[in-house]
Write an enzyme that holds these catalytic residues in place. Structure first.
Site, PDB file in Angstrom:
ATOM      1  CB  THR A 138      15.344  16.365  38.512  1.00  0.00           C
ATOM      2  OG1 THR A 138      16.318  16.893  37.631  1.00  0.00           O
ATOM      3  CG2 THR A 138      14.894  17.315  39.452  1.00  0.00           C
ATOM      4  CE1 TYR A 164      10.783  19.636  37.780  1.00  0.00           C
ATOM      5  CE2 TYR A 164      13.013  19.923  36.898  1.00  0.00           C
ATOM      6  CZ  TYR A 164      12.064  18.991  37.234  1.00  0.00           C
ATOM      7  OH  TYR A 164      12.350  17.620  37.098  1.00  0.00           O
TER       8      TYR A 164
HETATM    9  P1  NAD Z   1       5.606  15.006  32.661  1.00  0.00           P
HETATM   10  O1  NAD Z   1       5.301  16.399  32.886  1.00  0.00           O
HETATM   11  O2  NAD Z   1       5.507  14.248  31.259  1.00  0.00           O
HETATM   12  O3  NAD Z   1       4.542  13.963  33.448  1.00  0.00           O
HETATM   13  C1  NAD Z   1       3.915  14.311  34.745  1.00  0.00           C
HETATM   14  C2  NAD Z   1       2.620  13.605  35.057  1.00  0.00           C
HETATM   15  O4  NAD Z   1       2.359  14.114  36.305  1.00  0.00           O
HETATM   16  C3  NAD Z   1       1.525  13.876  33.849  1.00  0.00           C
HETATM   17  O5  NAD Z   1       0.872  12.932  33.597  1.00  0.00           O
HETATM   18  C4  NAD Z   1       0.463  14.795  34.799  1.00  0.00           C
HETATM   19  O6  NAD Z   1      -0.726  14.499  34.547  1.00  0.00           O
HETATM   20  C5  NAD Z   1       0.946  14.383  36.198  1.00  0.00           C
HETATM   21  N1  NAD Z   1       0.418  15.084  37.490  1.00  0.00           N
HETATM   22  C6  NAD Z   1       0.860  16.535  37.320  1.00  0.00           C
HETATM   23  N2  NAD Z   1       0.569  16.839  38.690  1.00  0.00           N
HETATM   24  C7  NAD Z   1      -0.264  15.957  39.236  1.00  0.00           C
HETATM   25  C8  NAD Z   1      -0.986  15.678  40.542  1.00  0.00           C
HETATM   26  N3  NAD Z   1      -1.338  17.122  41.189  1.00  0.00           N
HETATM   27  N4  NAD Z   1      -1.653  14.573  40.799  1.00  0.00           N
HETATM   28  C9  NAD Z   1      -1.566  13.586  39.882  1.00  0.00           C
HETATM   29  N5  NAD Z   1      -0.915  13.626  39.021  1.00  0.00           N
HETATM   30  C10 NAD Z   1      -0.123  14.632  38.420  1.00  0.00           C
HETATM   31  O7  NAD Z   1       6.861  14.615  33.456  1.00  0.00           O
HETATM   32  P2  NAD Z   1       7.959  13.602  33.049  1.00  0.00           P
HETATM   33  O8  NAD Z   1       8.963  14.141  32.113  1.00  0.00           O
HETATM   34  O9  NAD Z   1       7.456  12.249  32.768  1.00  0.00           O
HETATM   35  O10 NAD Z   1       8.621  13.418  34.593  1.00  0.00           O
HETATM   36  C11 NAD Z   1       8.136  12.441  35.561  1.00  0.00           C
HETATM   37  C12 NAD Z   1       9.111  12.560  36.814  1.00  0.00           C
HETATM   38  O11 NAD Z   1      10.498  12.506  36.761  1.00  0.00           O
HETATM   39  C13 NAD Z   1       9.052  14.125  37.541  1.00  0.00           C
HETATM   40  O12 NAD Z   1       8.851  13.764  38.739  1.00  0.00           O
HETATM   41  C14 NAD Z   1      10.349  14.747  37.093  1.00  0.00           C
HETATM   42  O13 NAD Z   1      10.680  15.730  38.142  1.00  0.00           O
HETATM   43  C15 NAD Z   1      11.286  13.495  36.872  1.00  0.00           C
HETATM   44  N6  NAD Z   1      12.248  13.771  36.153  1.00  0.00           N
HETATM   45  C16 NAD Z   1      12.107  13.904  34.950  1.00  0.00           C
HETATM   46  C17 NAD Z   1      13.451  14.140  33.992  1.00  0.00           C
HETATM   47  C18 NAD Z   1      13.175  14.095  32.537  1.00  0.00           C
HETATM   48  O14 NAD Z   1      13.980  14.485  31.830  1.00  0.00           O
HETATM   49  N7  NAD Z   1      11.858  14.687  31.952  1.00  0.00           N
HETATM   50  C19 NAD Z   1      14.485  14.050  34.438  1.00  0.00           C
HETATM   51  C20 NAD Z   1      14.695  13.378  35.912  1.00  0.00           C
HETATM   52  C21 NAD Z   1      13.595  13.262  36.525  1.00  0.00           C
END
Ligand code: NAD
Ligand code: TYD
Length: 358
Positions: A138, A164
């Protein structure tokens, strides 16, 4: 073994961005086996992948990324040559309440996954050749910007503020350490705020669309002056596919929407579109806006300079924000049952029972 050209693990594939990445890869690489590894926390929902769950190139395994043995077995069984790592705890407000869960999954989970990949790949006959560990991160690791027009670049020093972003920064450092120390082929991307279908309604955009539908208040933190850079989630998925295949090992790429919005302006834009699509008079939901106490340590402004990705790999967002927002609001209005099930936790019980013994 299998007949697929390549087997790739996508961690967190049942989450918001992960489900779009899985769908995108299934669609664009029908000769690949895409293995969705997800623990199914509150944020993981297999309903997000209903449309592709029967595709021959799709496989789901309910595994915690911290489960070193299970990950190594899976990698060996399917000759996995790529990992796209999205699994994480992702919500800033939850990290303020419970930082340990974030350290466990985001830091220790990423480290465990790196170690699993290292063990399996180092021992394979070709070693690291043709392998890639791609870590999704992120822009929040860079800290916060002022209202001075400056942008985060790939060389901006890390300065995370929230638990986070601290956990994501730490995981980024471990990925780099595995590249620098063991020569593991790694790439990291740091992306701005995503929006679109299937986002869990604790994040600003889906939460507010849902609240407008139910005539509930819209809790704007502080004065609503904080700025985020918004990117449509399918554009992020396309960037991930491109970087996974064409990115340079050892590099970091920033991904962003070139689309900064002040929270309060975004909320007004959301109200406008949602009211129109609900057939309400213009501005009907404005009185729902409620200014509430600010988030602790609330980062003022995020803004990404994605010019390296543009210049080196030719990526650029395909969707204008107005069109992306309209598509997003339409999707949530057309999928209110999804929203109902997600907010009541019904899906969690359903899938937990379904996969209890795997
Ligand atoms: P989300 O919370 O919607 O999904 C996270 C997923 O990870 C879920 O399906 C959850 O079940 C799974 N998970 C959590 N802990 C786990 C574990 N210990 N083992 C296996 N699975 C596990 O998150 P998102 O918004 O889709 O973000 C996905 C990635 O992208 C993250 O790494 C986040 O840091 C990064 N990111 C998100 C954004 C955003 O705007 N949402 C922006 C930049 C980067
Ligand atoms: P969010 O969607 O949680 O993403 P992030 O914190 O990772 O940027 O929040 C986006 C912005 O909206 C952020 O500045 C916090 C603000 N916000 C509110 O004002 N009210 C809310 O209820 C939420 C969830 C967020």
């Amino acid at each position: 073994m299998n007949n697929f050209k390549r087997s790739i693990i996508v961690t967190g594939g049942a989450g918001f961005i992960g489900s779009h990445v899985v769908r995108h890869l299934i669609k664009h690489h029908p000769d690949y086996l895409i293995i969705n590894v997800d623990k199914l926390t509150y944020a993981g929902n297999l309903e997000n992948l209903k449309d592709i769950e029967n595709e021959p190139g799709y496989l789901f395994r309910r595994i915690d990324i911290c489960d070193h043995q299970a990950i190594m077995r899976l990698m060996t069984d399917y000759n996995v040559t790529g990992i796209i790592h999205l699994a994480a705890e992702s919500h800033v407000d939850r990290s303020i309440e419970d930082p340990f869960t974030f350290a466990r999954t985001n830091v220790l989970g990423t480290l465990s996954l790196l170690q699993s990949a290292r063990n399996v790949w180092e021992q394979s006959p070709e070693g690291y050749d043709g392998k890639l560990f791609y870590h999704i991160s992120t822009d929040e690791v860079y800290g916060a910007l002022d209202f001075d027009g400056s942008l985060f670049t790939e060389s901006t020093p890390y300065a995370p503020h929230s638990p986070y972003s601290a956990s994501k920064a730490s995981s980024d450092h471990f990925v780099r350490a595995f590249h620098d120390t063991y020569g593991m082929p790694c790439i990291i991307t740091n992306c701005s705020n995503n929006y679109g279908p299937y986002q869990f309604p604790e994040k600003l955009i889906p939460l507010f669309i849902n609240n407008i539908c139910h005539n509930r208040s819209l809790p704007v933190y502080g004065e609503g002056l904080n700025v985020r850079d918004w990117l449509y989630v399918e554009d992020h998925a396309a960037a991930i596919d491109l970087i996974f295949h064409k990115g340079t090992v050892g590099e970091t790429y920033n991904i962003g929407g070139f689309n900064e919005k002040k929270n309060i302006d975004l909320v007004h834009a959301l109200i406008k579109v949602t009211d129109r699509l609900l057939g309400r008079p213009e501005g009907a939901s404005i009185p729902l806006i409620t200014y509430v106490s600010d988030r602790k340590g609330h980062d003022l402004r995020y803004a990404i300079d994605a010019s390296k990705l543009q210049r080196e790999l030719g990526w650029t967002p395909s969707l204008q924000f107005e069109e992306g927002l309209e598509r997003t609001v339409r999707w949530y209005l057309d999928n209110r049952e999804w929203m109902e099930r997600v907010t009541t936790g019904e899906y969690e019980d359903y899938y937990k029972n379904m996969y209890a013994d795997r």
